[in-house]
Each structure stands twice: as structure tokens, then as C-alpha cells.
Design an enzyme around this catalytic site. Structure first.
Site, PDB file in Angstrom:
ATOM      1  NE  ARG A  50       7.086   4.595  -5.207  1.00 40.94           N
ATOM      2  CZ  ARG A  50       5.997   4.745  -5.948  1.00 40.94           C
ATOM      3  NH1 ARG A  50       4.794   4.401  -5.494  1.00 40.94           N
ATOM      4  NH2 ARG A  50       6.089   5.184  -7.189  1.00 40.94           N
ATOM      5  CG  ASP A  51       4.723   1.673  -8.235  1.00 38.62           C
ATOM      6  OD1 ASP A  51       3.688   1.295  -7.672  1.00 38.62           O
ATOM      7  OD2 ASP A  51       4.721   2.390  -9.254  1.00 38.62           O
ATOM      8  CB  CYS A  78      -1.469   3.198  -6.782  1.00 42.32           C
ATOM      9  SG  CYS A  78      -2.071   4.417  -5.604  1.00 42.32           S
TER      10      CYS A  78
HETATM   11  N1  COA Z   1       5.745  10.333   7.489  1.00 40.58           N
HETATM   12  C1  COA Z   1       5.357   9.764   8.640  1.00 40.58           C
HETATM   13  N2  COA Z   1       4.151   9.973   9.182  1.00 40.58           N
HETATM   14  C2  COA Z   1       3.324  10.823   8.549  1.00 40.58           C
HETATM   15  C3  COA Z   1       3.677  11.433   7.356  1.00 40.58           C
HETATM   16  C4  COA Z   1       4.950  11.150   6.813  1.00 40.58           C
HETATM   17  N3  COA Z   1       5.350  11.668   5.660  1.00 40.58           N
HETATM   18  N4  COA Z   1       2.652  12.201   6.960  1.00 40.58           N
HETATM   19  C5  COA Z   1       1.680  12.066   7.865  1.00 40.58           C
HETATM   20  N5  COA Z   1       2.080  11.233   8.835  1.00 40.58           N
HETATM   21  C6  COA Z   1       1.326  10.767   9.987  1.00 40.58           C
HETATM   22  C7  COA Z   1       0.900  11.877  10.884  1.00 40.58           C
HETATM   23  O1  COA Z   1       1.877  12.125  11.841  1.00 40.58           O
HETATM   24  C8  COA Z   1      -0.358  11.303  11.499  1.00 40.58           C
HETATM   25  O2  COA Z   1      -0.010  10.379  12.512  1.00 40.58           O
HETATM   26  P1  COA Z   1      -0.908  10.183  13.819  1.00 40.58           P
HETATM   27  O3  COA Z   1      -2.257   9.684  13.320  1.00 40.58           O
HETATM   28  O4  COA Z   1      -0.159   9.169  14.598  1.00 40.58           O
HETATM   29  O5  COA Z   1      -0.982  11.522  14.417  1.00 40.58           O
HETATM   30  C9  COA Z   1      -0.973  10.524  10.379  1.00 40.58           C
HETATM   31  O6  COA Z   1       0.108  10.200   9.520  1.00 40.58           O
HETATM   32  C10 COA Z   1      -2.025  11.290   9.621  1.00 40.58           C
HETATM   33  O7  COA Z   1      -1.488  12.543   9.262  1.00 40.58           O
HETATM   34  P2  COA Z   1      -2.275  13.629   8.395  1.00 40.58           P
HETATM   35  O8  COA Z   1      -1.428  14.842   8.275  1.00 40.58           O
HETATM   36  O9  COA Z   1      -3.680  13.788   8.922  1.00 40.58           O
HETATM   37  O10 COA Z   1      -2.251  12.975   6.987  1.00 40.58           O
HETATM   38  P3  COA Z   1      -3.356  12.140   6.235  1.00 40.58           P
HETATM   39  O11 COA Z   1      -4.006  11.113   7.072  1.00 40.58           O
HETATM   40  O12 COA Z   1      -4.197  13.119   5.526  1.00 40.58           O
HETATM   41  O13 COA Z   1      -2.389  11.400   5.231  1.00 40.58           O
HETATM   42  C11 COA Z   1      -0.659  11.256   3.593  1.00 40.58           C
HETATM   43  C12 COA Z   1      -1.766  12.066   4.168  1.00 40.58           C
HETATM   44  C13 COA Z   1      -0.502  11.640   2.138  1.00 40.58           C
HETATM   45  C14 COA Z   1       0.621  11.589   4.324  1.00 40.58           C
HETATM   46  C15 COA Z   1      -0.906   9.755   3.725  1.00 40.58           C
HETATM   47  O14 COA Z   1      -2.192   9.452   3.251  1.00 40.58           O
HETATM   48  C16 COA Z   1       0.100   8.948   2.981  1.00 40.58           C
HETATM   49  O15 COA Z   1       1.262   8.837   3.359  1.00 40.58           O
HETATM   50  N6  COA Z   1      -0.332   8.300   1.882  1.00 40.58           N
HETATM   51  C17 COA Z   1       0.496   7.453   1.066  1.00 40.58           C
HETATM   52  C18 COA Z   1       0.306   7.774  -0.371  1.00 40.58           C
HETATM   53  C19 COA Z   1       1.083   6.822  -1.220  1.00 40.58           C
HETATM   54  O16 COA Z   1       2.249   6.573  -1.002  1.00 40.58           O
HETATM   55  N7  COA Z   1       0.401   6.208  -2.178  1.00 40.58           N
HETATM   56  C20 COA Z   1       0.975   5.243  -3.046  1.00 40.58           C
HETATM   57  C21 COA Z   1       1.977   5.811  -3.977  1.00 40.58           C
HETATM   58  S1  COA Z   1       1.307   6.759  -5.302  1.00 40.58           S
HETATM   59 ZN    ZN Z   2       3.178   3.301 -10.290  1.00 37.73          ZN
END
Ligand code: COA
Ligand code: ZN
Length: 325
Positions: free
Chosen positions: A20-21, A245
Site C-alpha cells: 500500500r504505502d 505519500c
Molecule cells: N473509491 C473509488 N472511487 C472513489 C472513492 C473511493 N473510495 N472516493 C471517491 N471516489 C471517486 C468518486 O466517485 C469521483 O469519481 P468521478 O470523478 O468519476 O465522479 C471521484 O473519486 C471524486 O470524488 P469526490 O467525492 O469528489 O472526492 P475527492 O475528489 O474529494 O477525493 C478522496 C477524495 C479522499 C476520496 C481522494 O482524494 C482519494 O482517494 N485520495 C487518496 C488519499 C490517499 O490515499 N493518500 C495517500 C495515503 S495517506
Molecule cells: Zn506512510
């Protein structure tokens, strides 16, 4: 031979987060069947927990867009907990459907990093995650909460310890089973780690506590040892030292699993991990990701992997002994 690496001392639980990370940061997409094979190989090493993947938006983390298939198709070893990172209710539903053993929720202790990584204020994150906790509780799936940037934020600097503890307390009050204090960008240092770990152990004795360090500034192992001295017994670590990250400037690899296991075994701790098996898995990484890993142990070998003396050693010795002394 393996017993050499399984000292009889205090038990320290090693939690592998490389898939994952580690893989979330990699530019090269690792094929789904290779991810599954890697997790299966890790399952046989004796690690306590594996963070298999993350159920995040595939647009945010394209490297892990195959989370469902990986989680469904791995072979589960008895006693190993298969966890996954989950950012929201949508992710929780996907993870639960894929039979994930534990949901690892993530929120940042730093307001700035939380907005950068999760696009929400911390208050909004907390409200959303409280809903995720309810979803998990209804499904009977345990929850761990990872707080990022506990030991410093690359954009804000020091993060207020009392404020972080208050966020952690709110999650403990919701009934979560575990808390992970994350040093997302390697800003932690041993005396700080000792203080924070001791406080967490005293305040939440019934909560599973994990420390998550990155080796960005070379303090990873020192921080692990400081945390052990302060009462911690669970650590996230990443095979080959991969990790970081994508939403934290300057982030780099986690503490390297094989290096931590090697060091702890020498010190007499019992990690339950077969170091040779771990090294075999680590050796495969460069092919999967297309570049070398930060693992120093893989390059140097274990402490007592000895080398032959130089070819002319006998002649050198005879000459030395023939000299008067
Ligand atoms: N699984 C699948 N798709 C997801 C989802 C999930 N858990 N959460 C959101 N989405 C999709 C939505 O369906 C949407 O899709 P679309 O553009 O096709 O309609 C899109 O992502 C944006 O959704 P939204 O609710 O507006 O979320 P966002 O853009 O504000 O994103 C997060 C929020 C947190 C879900 C996203 O930024 C994310 O997954 N970030 C990853 C963070 C991470 O893992 N960081 C590293 C580890 S610390
Ligand atoms: Zn980490």
C-alpha cells in the site's frame, strides 16, 4: 537457521505496508497478479499484518486501482490480519465487500496536509470517518485510525501534540480498535517519539498502538528503538524501504522491513519473521517496480554473512609471521 532470527525476547509485531504505502507511490503499474503473488509471499514470512492495498479513488491513486481483485484473490494465511486503507464510506463499502479484515482510516493531524491529501478540513474528515466507523461496526469489521504527520508536517512544521491527542481521543471514543501514529515525512526524532509514545500508551492502554515511521532523514530505526523503549510493540514497515505519500512534499520510503527485522533480531526481540523469506521477497521488487530499492540490507547482506579473505591471504600471513616482532 531461522531460529537465529527469532530471538526469544519481547514480541514485536511487524506490519508490512509495502503493497500500500510502497506501491501507491510507484510510477510503474505493478500487474495485479504480481501484487497478489507478492502478498502471498509476504503472508508466509511471519508478519502480523499486511496492508494489502487502498480503496481510494482510482484517479487519486491509480497504482492501486485493482484493490478489489487483489483483496479477493490473495491466499489468506491463518493469523495474519489483512488490512486496507480506506478514505471514505465508498472505500469502506468496497473494502468490506472484498472481505478486508480491518479498515485503516486515515486523517492528518496537520490541517494543511489533511486538505492536500484528503481535500477536507479535519472537522469534515472526522465527521466523514465517524460515518465510516459506523459502517464498519455494523459489518462487524474492526477499525484502525492512522493519523498522518503526527511528528511534523512538511508544510506547517511542528504539529501541536495536545491537539493531535484530542483527535485521537475522539476516535477512541467512537470505539475504534487501533491507532497508528504516522511520521509521514520522516520528521520524527527519538526523544520526541519516546515522549509521544509513552503518553499514548498511558492514555489509551486498551487500544492497539502502531508506530509508522519513514526513513526520510535516516532516523527510522532510531525512532523504532525509542518507541520500543517507551512501550510500543507494533510497527509498520515496508519491504525494500519503499513508500511515501504522493500528497506530502519530500516524502520518501518507510522504514525497511528487512532492516528492522534484522536489527531487532540481533537485539534479541522476537518479531516472528523469517528474515530469509523476507529477503527473497525483497529481491523481487526491482523487477516489479523498475528500479532499485532503498534496502541497505539487501545490498550489504546480513551482519554475519561473511566474505572470503583475499586470494593472497595465506601468502600475506606467512610474510607477516616471518617478520621479526
Ligand atoms: N473509491 C473509488 N472511487 C472513489 C472513492 C473511493 N473510495 N472516493 C471517491 N471516489 C471517486 C468518486 O466517485 C469521483 O469519481 P468521478 O470523478 O468519476 O465522479 C471521484 O473519486 C471524486 O470524488 P469526490 O467525492 O469528489 O472526492 P475527492 O475528489 O474529494 O477525493 C478522496 C477524495 C479522499 C476520496 C481522494 O482524494 C482519494 O482517494 N485520495 C487518496 C488519499 C490517499 O490515499 N493518500 C495517500 C495515503 S495517506
Ligand atoms: Zn506512510
Amino acid at each position: 537457521m531461522n531460529n537465529v532470527w527469532q530471538g526469544g525476547g519481547r514480541r514485536i509485531h511487524i506490519q508490512e505496508v509495502g503493497t500500500r504505502d510502497g506501491l501507491q507511490m510507484e510510477a510503474q503499474f505493478v500487474p495485479t497478479e504480481d501484487k497478489i503473488a507478492l502478498v502471498d509471499q509476504l503472508s508466509a514470512t511471519g508478519v502480523a499484518k499486511i496492508e494489502v492495498t487502498s480503496f481510494t479513488s482510482p484517479k487519486a491513486i491509480p497504482a492501486l486501482r485493482d484493490a478489489e481483485i487483489v483483496m479477493r484473490e490473495i491466499r489468506r494465511a491463518p493469523g495474519v490480519v489483512y488490512t486496507a486503507l480506506v478514505p471514505n464510506v465508498r472505500g469502506a463499502e468496497r473494502a468490506i465487500e472484498s472481505r478486508t479484515d480491518e479498515l485503516n482510516l486515515v486523517m492528518s493531524a496537520s490541517a494543511t496536509h489533511n486538505l492536500a491529501n484528503l481535500r477536507m478540513t479535519r472537522e469534515q474528515s472526522f465527521d466523514a470517518l465517524a460515518q465510516v466507523v459506523r459502517t464498519a461496526q455494523q459489518a462487524g469489521v474492526p477499525v484502525n485510525v492512522s493519523l498522518s504527520c503526527v511528528f511534523g508536517c512538511p508544510m506547517e512544521g511542528d504539529v501541536d501534540e495536545a491537539e493531535t491527542a484530542a483527535w485521537a481521543q475522539r476516535f477512541v471514543d467512537l470505539g475504534v480498535q487501533g491507532l497508528t501514529l504516522c511520521d509521514t515525512t520522516g520528521m520524527a526524532f527519538p526523544t520526541q517519539v519516546g515522549r509521544v509514545t509513552r503518553a499514548a500508551r498511558e492514555r489509551w492502554p486498551g487500544t492497539e498502538l502502531t508506530l509508522h515511521f519513514h526513513n526520510t532523514r535516516g532516523m527510522g530505526l532510531a525512532n523504532v528503538l525509542a518507541a520500543i523503549d517507551a512501550g510500543a510493540d507494533r510497527f509498520d514497515a515496508s519491504l525494500g524501504g519503499l513508500g511515501g505519500c504522493p500528497y506530502a512534499p519530500g516524502a520518501s520510503g518507510n522504514v525497511c522491513t528487512e532492516e528492522i527485522v534484522h536489527a531487532l533480531a540481533l537485539m534479541g526481540y522476537d518479531t516472528g519473521v523469517d528474515l530469509e523469506a523476507l529477503l527473497s521477497a525483497s529481491r523481487l521488487l526491482p523487477v516489479l517496480i523498475g528500479h532499485d530499492t532503498p534496502s541497505q540490507l539487501l545490498k550489504a547482506g546480513c551482519r554475519l554473512d561473511l566474505h572470503p579473505a583475499p586470494a593472497d591471504f595465506e601468502a600475506v600471513r606467512e610474510r607477516a609471521l616471518a617478520r621479526p616482532h
